[in-house]
Scaffold this motif. Structure first.
Motif, PDB file in Angstrom:
ATOM      1  N   SER A   1       0.805  -1.226   0.000  1.00  0.00           N
ATOM      2  CA  SER A   1       0.000   0.000   0.000  1.00  0.00           C
ATOM      3  C   SER A   1       0.840   1.279   0.000  1.00  0.00           C
ATOM      4  CB  SER A   1      -0.916   0.015   1.222  1.00  0.00           C
ATOM      5  OG  SER A   1      -0.137   0.150   2.398  1.00  0.00           O
TER       6      SER A   1
ATOM      7  N   LYS B   1       2.043   2.718   2.480  1.00  0.00           N
ATOM      8  CA  LYS B   1       1.700   3.479   3.685  1.00  0.00           C
ATOM      9  C   LYS B   1       2.745   3.235   4.767  1.00  0.00           C
ATOM     10  CE  LYS B   1      -2.270   4.847   2.071  1.00  0.00           C
ATOM     11  NZ  LYS B   1      -2.652   6.191   1.841  1.00  0.00           N
TER      12      LYS B   1
ATOM     13  N   ASN C   1       0.824  -2.796   9.420  1.00  0.00           N
ATOM     14  CA  ASN C   1       0.118  -1.922   8.500  1.00  0.00           C
ATOM     15  C   ASN C   1      -1.338  -1.942   8.944  1.00  0.00           C
ATOM     16  OD1 ASN C   1      -1.439  -0.867   6.384  1.00  0.00           O
ATOM     17  ND2 ASN C   1       0.017  -1.534   4.846  1.00  0.00           N
TER      18      ASN C   1
ATOM     19  N   GLU D   1      -3.913  -0.183   7.915  1.00  0.00           N
ATOM     20  CA  GLU D   1      -4.898  -0.072   6.841  1.00  0.00           C
ATOM     21  C   GLU D   1      -5.245  -1.431   6.234  1.00  0.00           C
ATOM     22  OE1 GLU D   1      -4.463   1.534   2.440  1.00  0.00           O
ATOM     23  OE2 GLU D   1      -4.466   3.180   3.910  1.00  0.00           O
TER      24      GLU D   1
END
Length: 110
Positions: free
Chosen positions: A60, A62, A75, A77
């Protein structure tokens, strides 16, 4: 000839003037007296938290959060955790672990 050389190297670890292929091994009694236990795992190097400034999730892109209790990079998300092995993050998605999000659990029960 090669066998004689190898046997001399292996049978005289730490002897002056000779080379040893392996470090000398302490007998079990000496390990116990010195405080080294047979069953104790070797200490793992700590994770360098400054890596969080440059590491991102490969899926992602992120930022990640380090969880010291599980020694993983999380992570939030995607709900996946990357393991940290010997202080080195394993960022291979196939090796990541799926984690259950606490906020999703009550919604699934309804």
């Amino acid at each position: 000839m090669l066998r004689r050389v190898a046997s001399r190297l292996l049978t005289a670890p730490g002897a002056p003037g000779r080379y040893a292929l392996f470090p000398p091994v302490l007998p079990a009694a000496a390990r116990r007296l010195s405080g080294l236990e047979d069953d104790a795992p070797p200490p793992t190097p700590p994770f360098d938290a400054s890596l969080l400034d440059v590491l991102v999730c490969p899926l992602s892109k992120k930022t990640l959060r380090y969880e010291a209790s599980t020694n993983e990079l999380i992570n939030e998300e995607l709900g996946i955790a990357y393991p940290v092995l010997d202080g080195v993050p394993n960022m291979i998605p196939q090796d990541a672990r799926l984690i259950q999000k606490d906020r999703d659990a009550p919604e699934q029960q309804q």
